[in-house]
Design an enzyme around this catalytic site. Sequence first.
Site, PDB file in Angstrom:
ATOM      1  N   ARG A  53       1.052  -1.066   0.080  1.00  0.00           N
ATOM      2  CA  ARG A  53      -0.110   0.024  -0.083  1.00  0.00           C
ATOM      3  C   ARG A  53       0.797   1.242  -0.078  1.00  0.00           C
ATOM      4  NH1 ARG A  53      -1.871   1.740   4.424  1.00  0.00           N
ATOM      5  NH2 ARG A  53      -2.555  -0.242   5.293  1.00  0.00           N
ATOM      6  N   ASP A 177      -7.241  18.933 -14.386  1.00  0.00           N
ATOM      7  CA  ASP A 177      -7.631  17.533 -14.580  1.00  0.00           C
ATOM      8  C   ASP A 177      -7.101  17.641 -16.407  1.00  0.00           C
ATOM      9  OD1 ASP A 177      -8.766  15.515 -15.856  1.00  0.00           O
ATOM     10  OD2 ASP A 177     -10.389  15.409 -14.573  1.00  0.00           O
ATOM     11  N   LYS A 202      -8.660   6.653 -19.447  1.00  0.00           N
ATOM     12  CA  LYS A 202      -9.014   7.155 -20.701  1.00  0.00           C
ATOM     13  C   LYS A 202      -7.767   6.989 -21.482  1.00  0.00           C
ATOM     14  CE  LYS A 202     -12.560   7.985 -18.417  1.00  0.00           C
ATOM     15  NZ  LYS A 202     -13.002   9.305 -17.743  1.00  0.00           N
TER      16      LYS A 202
HETATM   17  C1  LIG Z   1     -13.231   9.525 -16.308  1.00  0.00           C
HETATM   18  C2  LIG Z   1     -12.871  11.008 -15.972  1.00  0.00           C
HETATM   19  C3  LIG Z   1     -12.613  11.201 -14.630  1.00  0.00           C
HETATM   20  C4  LIG Z   1     -12.928  10.199 -13.413  1.00  0.00           C
HETATM   21  O1  LIG Z   1     -11.929   9.003 -13.651  1.00  0.00           O
HETATM   22  P1  LIG Z   1     -12.356   7.364 -13.163  1.00  0.00           P
HETATM   23  O2  LIG Z   1     -10.995   7.027 -13.814  1.00  0.00           O
HETATM   24  O3  LIG Z   1     -13.518   6.987 -14.174  1.00  0.00           O
HETATM   25  O4  LIG Z   1     -12.697   7.460 -11.939  1.00  0.00           O
HETATM   26  C5  LIG Z   1     -12.114  12.445 -14.226  1.00  0.00           C
HETATM   27  N1  LIG Z   1     -12.045  13.379 -15.078  1.00  0.00           N
HETATM   28  C6  LIG Z   1     -12.470  13.145 -16.295  1.00  0.00           C
HETATM   29  C7  LIG Z   1     -12.097  14.372 -17.218  1.00  0.00           C
HETATM   30  C8  LIG Z   1     -12.620  12.035 -16.806  1.00  0.00           C
HETATM   31  O5  LIG Z   1     -13.004  12.060 -18.124  1.00  0.00           O
END
Ligand SMILES: *Cc1c(COP(=O)(O)O)cnc(C)c1O
Length: 385
Positions: A53, A177, A202
């Site tokens: 962890r 992000d 993604k």
């Molecule tokens: C999918 C997504 C998230 C969340 O990510 P997960 O891996 O599904 O928890 C956060 N920000 C953006 C821009 C996303 O497309």
Amino acid sequence: MEVSKNHDFGTRAIHAGQRPDPTTGAIMTPIYQTSTYVQQSPGKIIGEYDYSRAANPTRAALEANLADLEGGRYGLCFASGVAATGVVLHLLSSGDKVLLGDDVYGGTNRLFHRVFAQLGIETVLVDMTDLDAVKSAMDERVKLVWLETPTNPTLKIADIEAISEITKANEVILAVDNTFATPYLQNPLALGADIVCHSTTKYIGGHSDSIGGALITNDPGLHERLKFIQLSEGAVPGIMECFLLLRSTKTLHVRMQRHCENAEKIAAHLDAHPKVDKVIYPGLESHPQHELAKKQMSGFGGMITIYIKGGLEESQLMLEKTRFFACAESLGGVESLIEHPAIMTHASVPADQRAKLGISDNLVRLSVGIEGVEDLIADLDQALG
Ligand SMILES: *Cc1c(COP(=O)(O)O)cnc(C)c1O
């Protein structure tokens, strides 16, 4: 081979944080599928590791690789993108305020408004393309600004550098992000952000086969705090997931090149299509922040949003008819996807907020994959009928 900042992105994608396995010479970082590590005597560990962890060699290789790609010194990986987001929110205390982009990912919005609101953290939605709005929303209680660029699904572009000047002047943390752009197209740390967040689910993963998240920073103090929360909360990724991502990052540049190339051609094609009302793509001159996108990004990405002529019925029909574009949520994989935000990814956004953001019933979002572009264009043409 040690890499430095001066090496090409592709070279760093393949080599950064990687070294042959010290015991066998294996060129790929092994899957260290272990929870614990034998100690020579109590407290005297053999290598750098005592419990997975806290740290694991496969994860460490991935964290170093992602940090390098973002031009950061420190990387941390998590079980999902939202787990990574939650760790940043845990930097705050009750009574603090966050400025949040008004069209961030739905799961991010839910986490801020439904989970952290209960802990006394207030969230204010701000249109991050409006610098005056960001400035006037600042007060002493604001401790964090969280934005996405390009946004989802309307692909708005926020000026990271300009916003970072505002956050620096107010001693506020700026988190970006960078999931849609990826480090290949945009490096928020170089533009003044303090933390970069990714859903590695993604483009970084890129094969629609794993869920994961990451945080990257250059600030040692911030990194220590984030790492402490990572250890304490424990939302770390599995070792197999880390291995899959290491395999993915090695082709990120090649995949992104093709995503961008295909998307540019498809956006131009749809822009001239009689059944399409409007195309939103940062690479089109008609995009309201096209100049900013050119300055801030080195390519325009693989996401396209279109308003088709008609309404709900026409868009539903289109989504039923595409063959290569699979009707599914998520994005960023090698295979093309198509989705209807109002019914699918953004169904939880209240109708009035959806209307304000332009998420109407004739809006369709494409995640352009890396298939042959002529086949993708033919698929969209037959689906639009
Ligand atoms: C999918 C997504 C998230 C969340 O990510 P997960 O891996 O599904 O928890 C956060 N920000 C953006 C821009 C996303 O497309």
